[in-house]
Design a protein around this motif. Structure first.
Motif, PDB file in Angstrom:
ATOM      1  N   THR A  22     -38.996  60.486  68.876  1.00 26.82           N
ATOM      2  CA  THR A  22     -39.015  61.906  68.530  1.00 26.82           C
ATOM      3  C   THR A  22     -38.849  62.781  69.764  1.00 26.82           C
ATOM      4  O   THR A  22     -38.076  63.744  69.752  1.00 26.82           O
ATOM      5  N   VAL A  23     -39.567  62.457  70.826  1.00 25.63           N
ATOM      6  CA  VAL A  23     -39.472  63.248  72.055  1.00 25.63           C
ATOM      7  C   VAL A  23     -38.049  63.182  72.609  1.00 25.63           C
ATOM      8  O   VAL A  23     -37.483  64.209  73.014  1.00 25.63           O
ATOM      9  N   GLY A  24     -37.443  62.024  72.625  1.00 25.14           N
ATOM     10  CA  GLY A  24     -36.070  61.886  73.111  1.00 25.14           C
ATOM     11  C   GLY A  24     -35.085  62.708  72.295  1.00 25.14           C
ATOM     12  O   GLY A  24     -34.211  63.384  72.843  1.00 25.14           O
ATOM     13  N   GLU A  25     -35.236  62.670  70.971  1.00 29.66           N
ATOM     14  CA  GLU A  25     -34.350  63.440  70.091  1.00 29.66           C
ATOM     15  C   GLU A  25     -34.526  64.945  70.301  1.00 29.66           C
ATOM     16  O   GLU A  25     -33.542  65.686  70.386  1.00 29.66           O
ATOM     17  N   LYS A  26     -35.760  65.384  70.378  1.00 27.21           N
ATOM     18  CA  LYS A  26     -36.030  66.815  70.577  1.00 27.21           C
ATOM     19  C   LYS A  26     -35.549  67.275  71.953  1.00 27.21           C
ATOM     20  O   LYS A  26     -34.985  68.364  72.091  1.00 27.21           O
ATOM     21  N   PHE A  27     -35.760  66.451  72.971  1.00 27.01           N
ATOM     22  CA  PHE A  27     -35.335  66.784  74.327  1.00 27.01           C
ATOM     23  C   PHE A  27     -33.825  66.966  74.380  1.00 27.01           C
ATOM     24  O   PHE A  27     -33.327  67.952  74.939  1.00 27.01           O
ATOM     25  N   SER A  28     -33.083  66.044  73.788  1.00 25.62           N
ATOM     26  CA  SER A  28     -31.621  66.157  73.819  1.00 25.62           C
ATOM     27  C   SER A  28     -31.156  67.384  73.031  1.00 25.62           C
ATOM     28  O   SER A  28     -30.221  68.069  73.449  1.00 25.62           O
ATOM     29  N   GLN A  29     -31.808  67.691  71.924  1.00 25.80           N
ATOM     30  CA  GLN A  29     -31.433  68.870  71.147  1.00 25.80           C
ATOM     31  C   GLN A  29     -31.711  70.160  71.930  1.00 25.80           C
ATOM     32  O   GLN A  29     -30.900  71.085  71.924  1.00 25.80           O
ATOM     33  N   VAL A  30     -32.849  70.221  72.608  1.00 25.78           N
ATOM     34  CA  VAL A  30     -33.183  71.397  73.414  1.00 25.78           C
ATOM     35  C   VAL A  30     -32.177  71.571  74.542  1.00 25.78           C
ATOM     36  O   VAL A  30     -31.738  72.699  74.827  1.00 25.78           O
ATOM     37  N   LEU A  31     -31.772  70.479  75.178  1.00 25.93           N
ATOM     38  CA  LEU A  31     -30.786  70.580  76.254  1.00 25.93           C
ATOM     39  C   LEU A  31     -29.444  71.074  75.723  1.00 25.93           C
ATOM     40  O   LEU A  31     -28.765  71.866  76.391  1.00 25.93           O
ATOM     41  N   CYS A  32     -29.065  70.640  74.536  1.00 26.16           N
ATOM     42  CA  CYS A  32     -27.808  71.119  73.945  1.00 26.16           C
ATOM     43  C   CYS A  32     -27.899  72.600  73.607  1.00 26.16           C
ATOM     44  O   CYS A  32     -26.946  73.352  73.809  1.00 26.16           O
ATOM     45  N   ASP A  33     -29.046  73.019  73.091  1.00 25.34           N
ATOM     46  CA  ASP A  33     -29.209  74.410  72.663  1.00 25.34           C
ATOM     47  C   ASP A  33     -29.408  75.373  73.824  1.00 25.34           C
ATOM     48  O   ASP A  33     -28.910  76.497  73.803  1.00 25.34           O
ATOM     49  N   TYR A  34     -30.154  74.962  74.830  1.00 23.07           N
ATOM     50  CA  TYR A  34     -30.548  75.870  75.907  1.00 23.07           C
ATOM     51  C   TYR A  34     -30.047  75.450  77.282  1.00 23.07           C
ATOM     52  O   TYR A  34     -30.499  75.979  78.294  1.00 23.07           O
ATOM     53  N   GLY A  35     -29.135  74.523  77.336  1.00 26.24           N
ATOM     54  CA  GLY A  35     -28.628  74.039  78.614  1.00 26.24           C
ATOM     55  C   GLY A  35     -27.892  75.086  79.423  1.00 26.24           C
ATOM     56  O   GLY A  35     -27.727  74.946  80.630  1.00 26.24           O
ATOM     57  N   ALA A  36     -27.449  76.161  78.775  1.00 27.29           N
ATOM     58  CA  ALA A  36     -26.746  77.225  79.491  1.00 27.29           C
ATOM     59  C   ALA A  36     -27.635  77.873  80.547  1.00 27.29           C
ATOM     60  O   ALA A  36     -27.142  78.430  81.524  1.00 27.29           O
ATOM     61  N   SER A  37     -28.935  77.772  80.370  1.00 25.22           N
ATOM     62  CA  SER A  37     -29.857  78.351  81.357  1.00 25.22           C
ATOM     63  C   SER A  37     -29.841  77.572  82.671  1.00 25.22           C
ATOM     64  O   SER A  37     -30.386  78.037  83.666  1.00 25.22           O
ATOM     65  N   GLY A  75     -19.859  71.587  72.698  1.00 26.58           N
ATOM     66  CA  GLY A  75     -19.536  70.968  71.421  1.00 26.58           C
ATOM     67  C   GLY A  75     -18.680  69.727  71.507  1.00 26.58           C
ATOM     68  O   GLY A  75     -18.254  69.199  70.480  1.00 26.58           O
ATOM     69  N   LYS A  76     -18.433  69.236  72.706  1.00 27.46           N
ATOM     70  CA  LYS A  76     -17.632  68.018  72.853  1.00 27.46           C
ATOM     71  C   LYS A  76     -18.393  66.786  72.375  1.00 27.46           C
ATOM     72  O   LYS A  76     -17.785  65.831  71.897  1.00 27.46           O
ATOM     73  N   ILE A  77     -19.703  66.804  72.558  1.00 31.12           N
ATOM     74  CA  ILE A  77     -20.555  65.734  72.032  1.00 31.12           C
ATOM     75  C   ILE A  77     -21.738  66.364  71.303  1.00 31.12           C
ATOM     76  O   ILE A  77     -22.043  67.534  71.508  1.00 31.12           O
ATOM     77  N   LYS A  78     -22.390  65.593  70.478  1.00 33.83           N
ATOM     78  CA  LYS A  78     -23.557  66.070  69.733  1.00 33.83           C
ATOM     79  C   LYS A  78     -24.834  65.636  70.465  1.00 33.83           C
ATOM     80  O   LYS A  78     -24.790  64.838  71.384  1.00 33.83           O
ATOM     81  N   ALA A  79     -25.964  66.172  70.012  1.00 34.71           N
ATOM     82  CA  ALA A  79     -27.251  65.863  70.646  1.00 34.71           C
ATOM     83  C   ALA A  79     -27.546  64.369  70.612  1.00 34.71           C
ATOM     84  O   ALA A  79     -28.062  63.811  71.575  1.00 34.71           O
ATOM     85  N   LYS A  80     -27.205  63.696  69.511  1.00 37.19           N
ATOM     86  CA  LYS A  80     -27.479  62.248  69.438  1.00 37.19           C
ATOM     87  C   LYS A  80     -26.616  61.478  70.425  1.00 37.19           C
ATOM     88  O   LYS A  80     -27.035  60.462  70.966  1.00 37.19           O
ATOM     89  N   ASP A  81     -25.395  61.985  70.697  1.00 35.54           N
ATOM     90  CA  ASP A  81     -24.545  61.349  71.706  1.00 35.54           C
ATOM     91  C   ASP A  81     -25.093  61.588  73.107  1.00 35.54           C
ATOM     92  O   ASP A  81     -25.010  60.711  73.971  1.00 35.54           O
ATOM     93  N   LEU A  82     -25.642  62.788  73.316  1.00 35.63           N
ATOM     94  CA  LEU A  82     -26.282  63.082  74.608  1.00 35.63           C
ATOM     95  C   LEU A  82     -27.464  62.147  74.822  1.00 35.63           C
ATOM     96  O   LEU A  82     -27.648  61.608  75.909  1.00 35.63           O
ATOM     97  N   LEU A  83     -28.244  61.925  73.770  1.00 29.27           N
ATOM     98  CA  LEU A  83     -29.384  61.007  73.872  1.00 29.27           C
ATOM     99  C   LEU A  83     -28.913  59.593  74.198  1.00 29.27           C
ATOM    100  O   LEU A  83     -29.544  58.887  74.982  1.00 29.27           O
ATOM    101  N   ALA A  84     -27.784  59.193  73.641  1.00 33.79           N
ATOM    102  CA  ALA A  84     -27.248  57.857  73.922  1.00 33.79           C
ATOM    103  C   ALA A  84     -26.819  57.726  75.389  1.00 33.79           C
ATOM    104  O   ALA A  84     -26.912  56.641  75.968  1.00 33.79           O
TER     105      ALA A  84
END
Length: 91
Positions: A22-37, A75-84
């Motif tokens: 769960t932590v890994g999935e949430k972490f990758s999603q947060v990085l995709c959403d807020y990585g612009a910072s 948008g080139k990869i999804k959060a689950k791909d980032l986690l991979a």
């Protein structure tokens, strides 16, 4: 008593595995959403998340390359791909 301890240990390990997932999935999603910072951070740098487990399991680490975060943001990869692509460790 020994069976009960083994059962509790198995349940604890399952809970820990679920928490790590769960932590890994949430972490990758947060990085995709807020990585612009992280725009001032060079693309060859890494972002690391460290989680300390309260039990004897130690520490968990997720290490993500900034360039991979940029791909997820665009948008080139999804959060689950980032986690991979993420390197994860346990000490």
């Amino acid at each position: 008593l020994e069976q009960q301890r083994a059962k509790q240990l198995a349940e604890q390990q399952q809970q820990t595995a679920a928490m790590v997932k769960t932590v890994g999935e949430k972490f990758s999603q947060v990085l995709c959403d807020y990585g612009a910072s992280l725009r001032d951070m060079p693309d060859n740098e890494y972002v690391t998340l460290q989680v300390n487990n309260r039990g004897s399991e130690g520490r968990y680490y997720w290490v993500v390359k900034k360039a991979d975060i940029n791909q997820c943001m665009t948008g080139k990869i999804k959060a689950k791909d980032l986690l991979a692509k993420t390197n994860s460790y346990q000490f």
